[in-house]
Scaffold this motif. Structure first.
Motif, mmCIF file in Angstrom:
data_model
loop_
_atom_site.group_PDB
_atom_site.id
_atom_site.type_symbol
_atom_site.label_atom_id
_atom_site.label_comp_id
_atom_site.label_asym_id
_atom_site.label_seq_id
_atom_site.Cartn_x
_atom_site.Cartn_y
_atom_site.Cartn_z
ATOM 1 N N TRP A 7 0.839 -1.193 0.000
ATOM 2 C CA TRP A 7 0.000 0.000 0.000
ATOM 3 C C TRP A 7 0.875 1.244 0.000
ATOM 4 O O TRP A 7 1.814 1.365 0.782
ATOM 5 C CB TRP A 7 -0.902 -0.010 1.229
ATOM 6 C CG TRP A 7 -1.792 1.187 1.337
ATOM 7 C CD1 TRP A 7 -1.638 2.258 2.161
ATOM 8 C CD2 TRP A 7 -2.982 1.435 0.585
ATOM 9 N NE1 TRP A 7 -2.657 3.154 1.968
ATOM 10 C CE2 TRP A 7 -3.498 2.683 1.005
ATOM 11 C CE3 TRP A 7 -3.660 0.723 -0.414
ATOM 12 C CZ2 TRP A 7 -4.659 3.225 0.473
ATOM 13 C CZ3 TRP A 7 -4.813 1.262 -0.941
ATOM 14 C CH2 TRP A 7 -5.303 2.498 -0.501
ATOM 15 N N THR B 153 -13.780 3.310 -2.191
ATOM 16 C CA THR B 153 -12.813 2.408 -2.821
ATOM 17 C C THR B 153 -13.118 2.319 -4.309
ATOM 18 O O THR B 153 -14.252 2.021 -4.694
ATOM 19 C CB THR B 153 -12.880 1.006 -2.194
ATOM 20 O OG1 THR B 153 -12.631 1.101 -0.791
ATOM 21 C CG2 THR B 153 -11.849 0.077 -2.824
ATOM 22 N N ASN C 250 0.750 5.727 -1.470
ATOM 23 C CA ASN C 250 0.117 6.802 -2.247
ATOM 24 C C ASN C 250 -1.374 6.550 -2.454
ATOM 25 O O ASN C 250 -1.933 6.834 -3.514
ATOM 26 C CB ASN C 250 0.811 6.973 -3.601
ATOM 27 C CG ASN C 250 2.258 7.398 -3.460
ATOM 28 O OD1 ASN C 250 2.588 8.210 -2.592
ATOM 29 N ND2 ASN C 250 3.128 6.841 -4.288
ATOM 30 N N ASN C 251 -2.015 5.976 -1.434
ATOM 31 C CA ASN C 251 -3.464 5.752 -1.422
ATOM 32 C C ASN C 251 -3.941 4.709 -2.424
ATOM 33 O O ASN C 251 -5.122 4.692 -2.782
ATOM 34 C CB ASN C 251 -4.224 7.065 -1.651
ATOM 35 C CG ASN C 251 -3.994 8.056 -0.533
ATOM 36 O OD1 ASN C 251 -3.899 7.672 0.633
ATOM 37 N ND2 ASN C 251 -3.881 9.325 -0.879
ATOM 38 N N SER D 95 -10.128 6.589 -0.797
ATOM 39 C CA SER D 95 -10.148 7.985 -0.370
ATOM 40 C C SER D 95 -11.273 8.166 0.641
ATOM 41 O O SER D 95 -12.049 7.245 0.911
ATOM 42 C CB SER D 95 -10.348 8.917 -1.569
ATOM 43 O OG SER D 95 -11.567 8.621 -2.227
ATOM 44 N N SER E 225 -7.744 1.949 -5.244
ATOM 45 C CA SER E 225 -7.448 3.178 -4.509
ATOM 46 C C SER E 225 -8.551 3.458 -3.497
ATOM 47 O O SER E 225 -9.706 3.054 -3.680
ATOM 48 C CB SER E 225 -7.298 4.361 -5.466
ATOM 49 O OG SER E 225 -8.465 4.528 -6.253
#
Length: 217
Positions: free
Chosen positions: A43, A81, A45-46, A68, A66
């Motif tokens: 995992w 996701t 950088n997101n 957020s 990814s």
């Protein structure tokens, strides 16, 4: 505007957006002879990548996963996701596969995959009131995830079945034991030959189930 804000503020906007034109037909994978175990990169950088083994056919794509936060002040704080097929030589951008949003208190969930967004509760439901047994029904695909078995290290052994007459086993997923001391072992995601027809449904449903299970800890 960020994609997770789009979902939060206008659930029907996605159907008219450029992303909708990239929605795949979910049959990109050829049926292999043997099961294939896919690896997750670290995992960072997101995001992380789901990659096939080095000996897999060149046509096997990789996927970008990814995560957020949706901080819309009018909605519960949510994890968003997103899954995309990774850029290949003949494409100008990554291909959107699906996206789901789950609020921290799990009162709100939204899935965008094949068409307009829908409530996650319309797609994923529990079986027999068990915390580790799930039914996925979306776009004429029905899957059952059974994560009730625990391995010695505490990891759930999640098995995905088709809901056909034979209830065939399509995939397995073993996440790391999240309550164990680091370093944690790598997650193991294996898809059987019959499962490749529904690969992206299996991947999306696995990520949704895993998100929900970790939020129950």
């Amino acid at each position: 505007m960020d994609s997770h804000i789009d979902i939060a503020t206008d659930e029907h906007a996605r159907s008219d957006s450029p992303v909708s034109s990239l929605l795949p037909d979910y049959s990109r994978h050829n049926r292999p002879v043997n099961p294939i175990s896919y690896s997750f990169t670290n995992w960072g950088n997101n995001f992380m990548l789901l990659v096939p083994p080095s000996n897999a056919p060149e046509s096997e794509p990789s996927y970008k996963i990814s995560v957020s936060l949706n901080l819309n002040p009018f909605l519960p704080i949510s994890f968003v996701t997103k899954v995309e097929m990774v850029l290949t030589e003949d494409r100008s951008e990554d291909v959107f596969v699906g996206e789901f949003e789950v609020s921290l208190n799990q009162t709100r969930g939204v899935l965008t995959m094949i068409g307009a967004p829908t409530r996650l509760s319309n797609v994923l439901s529990g079986v027999d009131t068990s915390r580790g047994h799930w039914l996925w029904t979306h776009a004429n695909v029905q899957l059952r995830w059974d994560c009730r078995t625990r391995l010695e290290d505490g990891s759930p052994m999640c098995v995905c079945y088709g809901l056909d007459r034979l209830s065939s086993q399509l995939a397995t997923f073993v996440p790391p034991p999240v309550l164990a001391s680091p370093p944690l072992p790598a997650a193991i995601f294996t898809v059987f030959p019959d499962g490749h027809e529904f690969f992206e449904h299996i991947l999306m449903s696995m990520l949704v189930v895993q998100r929900k299970m970790t939020m129950l800890l």
